[in-house]
Design a protein around this motif. Structure first.
Motif, PDB file in Angstrom:
ATOM      1  N   THR A  58     -32.450  18.427 -54.261  1.00  0.00           N
ATOM      2  CA  THR A  58     -31.449  18.272 -53.520  1.00  0.00           C
ATOM      3  C   THR A  58     -32.476  17.171 -52.363  1.00  0.00           C
ATOM      4  OG1 THR A  58     -30.954  20.532 -52.974  1.00  0.00           O
ATOM      5  CG2 THR A  58     -31.215  19.249 -51.358  1.00  0.00           C
ATOM      6  N   LEU A  92     -31.766  13.768 -54.275  1.00  0.00           N
ATOM      7  CA  LEU A  92     -30.351  13.045 -53.755  1.00  0.00           C
ATOM      8  C   LEU A  92     -30.724  12.615 -52.278  1.00  0.00           C
ATOM      9  CD1 LEU A  92     -28.361  16.470 -54.664  1.00  0.00           C
ATOM     10  CD2 LEU A  92     -27.080  14.031 -55.157  1.00  0.00           C
ATOM     11  N   PRO A 106     -32.052   8.407 -56.670  1.00  0.00           N
ATOM     12  CA  PRO A 106     -31.107   9.969 -56.752  1.00  0.00           C
ATOM     13  C   PRO A 106     -30.486   9.982 -57.736  1.00  0.00           C
ATOM     14  CG  PRO A 106     -29.431   8.292 -55.627  1.00  0.00           C
ATOM     15  CD  PRO A 106     -31.004   7.466 -55.896  1.00  0.00           C
ATOM     16  N   VAL A 120     -27.058  17.050 -60.939  1.00  0.00           N
ATOM     17  CA  VAL A 120     -26.146  17.248 -58.957  1.00  0.00           C
ATOM     18  C   VAL A 120     -25.546  18.104 -59.132  1.00  0.00           C
ATOM     19  CG1 VAL A 120     -24.991  16.094 -57.682  1.00  0.00           C
ATOM     20  CG2 VAL A 120     -26.983  14.877 -59.092  1.00  0.00           C
ATOM     21  N   ALA A 179     -24.034  16.881 -52.457  1.00  0.00           N
ATOM     22  CA  ALA A 179     -23.695  16.897 -53.928  1.00  0.00           C
ATOM     23  C   ALA A 179     -22.100  16.796 -55.102  1.00  0.00           C
ATOM     24  CB  ALA A 179     -24.451  17.925 -54.292  1.00  0.00           C
ATOM     25  N   TRP A 229     -21.486  13.005 -55.196  1.00  0.00           N
ATOM     26  CA  TRP A 229     -22.286  12.151 -55.546  1.00  0.00           C
ATOM     27  C   TRP A 229     -21.823  12.294 -56.856  1.00  0.00           C
ATOM     28  CZ3 TRP A 229     -25.175   7.727 -54.585  1.00  0.00           C
ATOM     29  CH2 TRP A 229     -26.097   7.531 -55.814  1.00  0.00           C
TER      30      TRP A 229
END
Length: 120
Positions: free
Chosen positions: A40, A43, A48, A55, A77, A80
């Motif tokens: 986390t 991220l 990241p 992820v 998440a 991403w």
């Protein structure tokens, strides 16, 4: 199955799912497993994670232990992971909401600390 699982603590990998604490409105940072916290924070950082499986592992935890599908950490998440899979730009507003959410949970005092830019 090599691990014993109780009905209130189920896992499909090394990250336990605490059934009693699913779909919480308030996350205590101390309750977040170290691996999920690391992912986390990654991220939120300048570099990241680039492995969508990693992820998605964090996304799963935040979905189960946070606010479900509306949890900002879960949403970021997933966003991403989508970015990694499709190489399309990610949603900056969603990222900002994610950072604010982590600050509200006391993961950091401010967004700059999360981004690794404490002096900005």
């Amino acid at each position: 199955m090599s691990q014993q699982q109780s009905p209130d603590n189920v896992s499909i990998d090394d990250i336990p799912v605490d059934i009693a604490n699913t779909q919480s409105e308030k996350i205590n940072p101390a309750d977040v497993p170290d691996e999920i916290e690391s992912i986390t924070r990654g991220l939120a950082g300048e570099q990241p994670p680039t492995n969508p499986i990693v992820v998605l592992k964090a996304a799963r935890w935040w979905y189960l232990h946070g606010k479900g599908g509306s949890d900002p950490a879960f949403q970021w998440a997933i966003e991403w992971a989508r970015h990694l899979a499709t190489d399309t730009p990610s949603d900056v507003e969603q990222f900002d909401e994610f950072l604010e959410y982590l600050v509200s949970l006391d993961f950091a005092q401010n967004r700059q600390t999360l981004r690794g830019r404490a002096n900005d």
